[in-house]
Each structure stands twice: as C-alpha cells, then as structure tokens.
Design a protein around this motif. Structure first.
Motif, PDB file in Angstrom:
ATOM      1  N   PRO A   1      -2.473   7.899   8.273  1.00  0.00           N
ATOM      2  CA  PRO A   1      -2.972   7.580   6.925  1.00  0.00           C
ATOM      3  C   PRO A   1      -1.992   6.725   6.121  1.00  0.00           C
ATOM      4  N   HIS A   2      -0.686   6.968   6.292  1.00  0.00           N
ATOM      5  CA  HIS A   2       0.317   6.204   5.545  1.00  0.00           C
ATOM      6  C   HIS A   2       0.334   4.732   5.957  1.00  0.00           C
ATOM      7  N   ASP A   3      -0.211   4.436   7.133  1.00  0.00           N
ATOM      8  CA  ASP A   3      -0.213   3.052   7.607  1.00  0.00           C
ATOM      9  C   ASP A   3      -1.156   2.158   6.806  1.00  0.00           C
ATOM     10  N   ALA A   4      -2.016   2.761   5.992  1.00  0.00           N
ATOM     11  CA  ALA A   4      -2.832   1.949   5.083  1.00  0.00           C
ATOM     12  C   ALA A   4      -1.923   1.217   4.097  1.00  0.00           C
ATOM     13  N   ARG A   5      -0.859   1.874   3.696  1.00  0.00           N
ATOM     14  CA  ARG A   5       0.136   1.254   2.803  1.00  0.00           C
ATOM     15  C   ARG A   5       0.849   0.117   3.519  1.00  0.00           C
ATOM     16  N   HIS A   6       1.230   0.349   4.793  1.00  0.00           N
ATOM     17  CA  HIS A   6       1.877  -0.703   5.574  1.00  0.00           C
ATOM     18  C   HIS A   6       0.950  -1.902   5.761  1.00  0.00           C
ATOM     19  N   THR A   7      -0.331  -1.620   5.955  1.00  0.00           N
ATOM     20  CA  THR A   7      -1.304  -2.695   6.148  1.00  0.00           C
ATOM     21  C   THR A   7      -1.377  -3.587   4.917  1.00  0.00           C
ATOM     22  N   ALA A   8      -1.486  -2.975   3.741  1.00  0.00           N
ATOM     23  CA  ALA A   8      -1.558  -3.753   2.502  1.00  0.00           C
ATOM     24  C   ALA A   8      -0.289  -4.578   2.293  1.00  0.00           C
ATOM     25  N   ALA A   9       0.868  -3.965   2.542  1.00  0.00           N
ATOM     26  CA  ALA A   9       2.134  -4.665   2.333  1.00  0.00           C
ATOM     27  C   ALA A   9       2.275  -5.867   3.262  1.00  0.00           C
ATOM     28  N   THR A  10       1.902  -5.691   4.525  1.00  0.00           N
ATOM     29  CA  THR A  10       2.016  -6.783   5.500  1.00  0.00           C
ATOM     30  C   THR A  10       1.088  -7.940   5.138  1.00  0.00           C
ATOM     31  N   ARG A  11      -0.116  -7.620   4.722  1.00  0.00           N
ATOM     32  CA  ARG A  11      -1.071  -8.666   4.355  1.00  0.00           C
ATOM     33  C   ARG A  11      -0.603  -9.436   3.123  1.00  0.00           C
ATOM     34  N   VAL A  12      -0.054  -8.727   2.148  1.00  0.00           N
ATOM     35  CA  VAL A  12       0.447  -9.398   0.932  1.00  0.00           C
ATOM     36  C   VAL A  12       1.639 -10.278   1.268  1.00  0.00           C
ATOM     37  N   LEU A  13       2.498  -9.801   2.168  1.00  0.00           N
ATOM     38  CA  LEU A  13       3.682 -10.581   2.537  1.00  0.00           C
ATOM     39  C   LEU A  13       3.291 -11.917   3.160  1.00  0.00           C
ATOM     40  N   ARG A  14       2.221 -11.937   3.920  1.00  0.00           N
ATOM     41  CA  ARG A  14       1.789 -13.181   4.561  1.00  0.00           C
ATOM     42  C   ARG A  14       1.357 -14.235   3.542  1.00  0.00           C
ATOM     43  N   LYS A  15       1.007 -13.781   2.355  1.00  0.00           N
ATOM     44  CA  LYS A  15       0.568 -14.709   1.322  1.00  0.00           C
ATOM     45  C   LYS A  15       1.609 -14.913   0.228  1.00  0.00           C
ATOM     46  N   SER A  16       2.785 -14.258   0.367  1.00  0.00           N
ATOM     47  CA  SER A  16       3.781 -14.353  -0.709  1.00  0.00           C
ATOM     48  C   SER A  16       5.190 -14.283  -0.132  1.00  0.00           C
ATOM     49  N   ASN A  17       6.006 -13.338  -0.626  1.00  0.00           N
ATOM     50  CA  ASN A  17       7.373 -13.171  -0.146  1.00  0.00           C
ATOM     51  C   ASN A  17       7.808 -11.723  -0.335  1.00  0.00           C
ATOM     52  N   LEU A  18       9.030 -11.415   0.126  1.00  0.00           N
ATOM     53  CA  LEU A  18       9.512 -10.041   0.093  1.00  0.00           C
ATOM     54  C   LEU A  18       9.643  -9.497  -1.323  1.00  0.00           C
TER      55      LEU A  18
ATOM     56  N   ASP B   1      15.266  -1.115  -3.864  1.00  0.00           N
ATOM     57  CA  ASP B   1      16.142  -2.064  -3.163  1.00  0.00           C
ATOM     58  C   ASP B   1      15.291  -2.899  -2.214  1.00  0.00           C
ATOM     59  N   VAL B   2      15.470  -4.207  -2.256  1.00  0.00           N
ATOM     60  CA  VAL B   2      14.680  -5.091  -1.392  1.00  0.00           C
ATOM     61  C   VAL B   2      14.981  -4.850   0.082  1.00  0.00           C
ATOM     62  N   LYS B   3      16.139  -4.220   0.381  1.00  0.00           N
ATOM     63  CA  LYS B   3      16.462  -3.919   1.778  1.00  0.00           C
ATOM     64  C   LYS B   3      15.407  -2.993   2.383  1.00  0.00           C
ATOM     65  N   THR B   4      14.838  -2.115   1.562  1.00  0.00           N
ATOM     66  CA  THR B   4      13.791  -1.222   2.045  1.00  0.00           C
ATOM     67  C   THR B   4      12.551  -2.009   2.441  1.00  0.00           C
ATOM     68  N   THR B   5      12.336  -3.129   1.772  1.00  0.00           N
ATOM     69  CA  THR B   5      11.144  -3.941   2.013  1.00  0.00           C
ATOM     70  C   THR B   5      11.284  -4.813   3.249  1.00  0.00           C
ATOM     71  N   THR B   6      12.514  -5.010   3.721  1.00  0.00           N
ATOM     72  CA  THR B   6      12.731  -5.933   4.841  1.00  0.00           C
ATOM     73  C   THR B   6      12.100  -5.446   6.139  1.00  0.00           C
ATOM     74  N   LYS B   7      11.674  -4.175   6.195  1.00  0.00           N
ATOM     75  CA  LYS B   7      11.018  -3.704   7.425  1.00  0.00           C
ATOM     76  C   LYS B   7       9.699  -4.424   7.653  1.00  0.00           C
ATOM     77  N   TYR B   8       9.177  -5.076   6.608  1.00  0.00           N
ATOM     78  CA  TYR B   8       7.932  -5.832   6.747  1.00  0.00           C
ATOM     79  C   TYR B   8       8.182  -7.289   7.144  1.00  0.00           C
ATOM     80  N   ALA B   9       9.446  -7.645   7.350  1.00  0.00           N
ATOM     81  CA  ALA B   9       9.771  -9.034   7.675  1.00  0.00           C
ATOM     82  C   ALA B   9       9.164  -9.482   8.996  1.00  0.00           C
ATOM     83  N   HIS B  10       8.737  -8.526   9.818  1.00  0.00           N
ATOM     84  CA  HIS B  10       8.125  -8.893  11.105  1.00  0.00           C
ATOM     85  C   HIS B  10       6.909  -9.793  10.886  1.00  0.00           C
ATOM     86  N   ALA B  11       6.229  -9.606   9.754  1.00  0.00           N
ATOM     87  CA  ALA B  11       5.053 -10.424   9.465  1.00  0.00           C
ATOM     88  C   ALA B  11       5.444 -11.887   9.314  1.00  0.00           C
TER      89      ALA B  11
END
Length: 388
Positions: free
Chosen positions: A319-336, A347-357
């Motif tokens: 269920p928590h992966d719904a949050r990951h899904t939204a974050a990854t999709r937004v990152l593809r259209k914007s930035n960290l 801390d933006v370091k926490t957000t860097t786990k989405y850098a794979h996108a």
C-alpha cells in the motif's frame, strides 16, 4: 567547628567536621599541625561545595516509567498523526521495563538489552485464528527500522523530555550507539495497468482514499487525518499534517479537485469515509450501523488496500508504494526539489532514493537518440584493422 584533635586519638592528628547546605562532612586531615590541618579542611570544603553543586545540577524529582510514559502520551503522543502506533510503543516500553521502575535507572546497558529484545521479536501474524491456510506461515523478525521507530526512538524522546522539560532525573545516553542501521527503502512504482488492476478490486470507500494516495503521494496517516477545514477549494489546495507534526500545503490537480468535491456532505469533519456493510460493535464500544458512513481508520485503510492488491494479482506491491508511484511520476516531470516539497522530506537526501527515475529517463533518451545506422553497423574487427 574548626579543626580539632579527637579525645580518643593518640597520634595527635587533626580532624575536621563541618556542614554545608545542611549536609555534614567529617574526617581526618592526616596532619599533626593545626596550620596544615586548616589547609586540608579548606580544600575539603571546596570539594564538598563542588559536589553539592554538581549533584544539584544532575538531580531532580524521581519518576517511574509508568508516570513518564503517561505524561508523554498526554503532552505529545496523543497529538501524533499516527497516535495509535505511539500508544503501542508506550505500552511495549512499559511492559519491558516495568511500570514501577525508576526512570533514572535506565542507562546505556538497559537500552542495549531493550534493543536486543525488540529485534528478536517477530512481526505479528496477519492470519486469522482457527482458519486453515494452504501454505505454512513464514515468520520473520522485525526490521531494524521497526526496532528504531517502535522502541529506541520513543524511549529517547521520553527520556530527553523528562530531563529537559520536566527536570526529572535521567541518565545521559549516546543514542547513536543504539540506533540500528536501516536498509535503503526500496522504491516500487506501479505501472498504469497495475494501478488500474488494483483500483478495480478496491472496496467502495477505500477506493477514493487509495486513488488520492496514487495522485498526491500522501501517507496513509495523512489521508486518514485529513479534515474539511484543511481543504481550500477556493485556492485549490489542501494541507496535511505529516511526520513531526509538520504541515505542508499541496495544490490540487483538476482530478484531485473533482475527487474531493464529490466527497462533501458525507461527514461533517473527516474527508474520507466508508459505508458500513453490517452492524458491528467496535473494540472501543462504538456500534456501527449498516448503511451509514463513518470515517476511515488507519487499520481499515491498510487492510482494505492489501486485500485489493492481493485480489488484483499485482506482485511485490505494498500500500505504501502508492506514495512511491506518485513521487516517481512527479519526478519525471520536474526535479528532486519539487518531489521533496510534495512528500514533505526535511532533507533532500531522503528524496534521492527516487533518482532512479531520472537515470531511467536519461537511458531512454539516449536509446531514442541512437540512430538505426549506428546500432546496426558492425564494429571493425581486428582482422580488418590489420588489412588496412
């Protein structure tokens, strides 16, 4: 009384006997001359005064574990977004240390024992008692992150508040020695087809909340706690209270606006509700009536989402992966930085786990930019090179 020779002494050694702030200090100076004895007495008085001042700065009223946990719950824990989890952590700590244990007796050794006990426990079973299952249950121990969040960190917050706010005696502890290393959180993004499959299996009531999670990236606790006073239709934005009781404002998309607008009138306070399928008496004594709407609970939302995922056939998705899904999709259209603001990361370091996108997008762009001629042309061989 100044230095003196005790009547029963035969070696002529002087003794001292004085009081400072109501406490009596006495002993032998080890000197046979009055002048030297007074020097020893003066040094003893300075040491005694320093001891009293030191003890005064470290001491304070005593408090039992039960009293400390109860006060922390009343002042802090009950206001947490995930207050149920905080209460469970308080109950676990009290069961472990004992209600009558004095708070100042908890030191580094006791904390180490607590951590060892907690990490040796198993994740609670999700299976219903008495029900037969085709496969044997695989039990797993709680993760380091669970140990930190349900034992070490709650105890740290209680002890620090006791010492700094309540002025209660508590030992200083190097918490860095007790916090366990946590594995990097995995990021699982749902494909559009997977999201559709899950949403088709969600029960009514839970479907709106889960779709809201896919669209906004909000945590389950933030969604459950959302009230109408935090929704601003005029400015097309809403405010959620996240971890650390920190508020953040998120703008509404057109889809989110329509979703929230349609939920109006179901409950005077809570945004997300469900319709009770049957009459049932809850553990807290409430009686639910069939067909009436009630606010979603964290446990209900979690179990409803899990059941939908299981029925959908989507693998390796939580269920928590719904949050990951939204974050990854937004990152593809914007930035960290944008994703950091959306998710409420301090801390933006926490957000860097989405850098794979971003890495995947670069790879796809490079693949698209590679011409057919370049990919099909054969590289020169060693033989051809020699012929030249």
């Amino acid at each position: 009384m100044s230095v003196f020779i005790r009547p029963d002494t035969k070696d002529g050694v002087y003794s001292y006997d004085f009081r400072i702030r109501g406490r009596r200090f006495s002993g032998s100076t080890g000197r046979t001359t009055k002048r030297e004895a007074k020097q020893v007495e003066a040094a003893a008085k300075e040491a005694a005064l320093a001891l009293i001042v030191s003890e005064a700065s470290l001491s304070g009223p005593d408090m039992t574990v039960e009293a400390a946990l109860a006060r922390y719950w009343q002042e802090v824990g009950t206001h947490h977004v995930n207050a149920d989890n905080t209460l469970r952590a308080m109950e676990w700590l009290q069961n472990h240390f004992g209600a009558t244990t004095m708070l100042h007796s908890i030191g580094t050794s006791e904390v180490a024992v607590m951590v060892a006990k907690r990490r040796g426990e198993y994740v609670p079973s999700q299976r219903k008692p008495g029900k037969k299952y085709k496969t044997a249950e695989i039990r797993r121990r709680v993760s380091p992150a669970t140990v930190n969040r349900t034992a070490t960190q709650p105890l740290r917050e209680v002890l620090l508040r006791a010492a700094k706010v309540w002025k209660v005696r508590a030992q200083e502890i190097d918490w860095g020695q007790h916090l366990l290393d946590e594995s990097q959180e995995r990021v699982r993004e749902a494909t559009p087809d997977e999201e559709d499959a899950i949403m088709q299996q969600v029960e009514r009531g839970y479907d709106v909340a889960l779709e809201f999670a896919f669209q906004t990236g909000c945590r389950r606790a933030e969604i459950i706690a959302l009230v109408w006073t935090q929704v601003d239709f005029f400015n097309r934005q809403f405010t959620v209270i996240g971890k650390g009781n920190k508020a953040r404002t998120i703008p509404m998309t057109e889809s989110t606006f329509k979703m929230l607008w349609a939920e109006q009138g179901h409950h005077p306070e809570k945004v997300f509700t469900y319709v009770a399928k049957r009459a049932v008496k809850m553990k807290d004594g409430r009686l639910l009536c069939r067909g009436k709407r009630y606010p979603l609970t964290l446990a209900g939302f979690k179990s409803g989402s899990r059941r939908a995922i299981e029925r959908s056939g989507v693998k390796n998705f939580r269920p928590h992966d719904a949050r990951h899904t939204a974050a990854t999709r937004v990152l593809r259209k914007s930035n960290l930085r944008v994703v950091q603001s959306l998710l409420g990361h301090a801390d933006v370091k926490t957000t860097t786990k989405y850098a794979h996108a971003m890495v995947d997008d670069v790879r796809n762009a490079l693949e698209a930019a590679t011409t057919t001629k370049t990919t099909t042309a054969s590289a020169p061989t060693a033989v051809n090179s020699l012929k030249r």
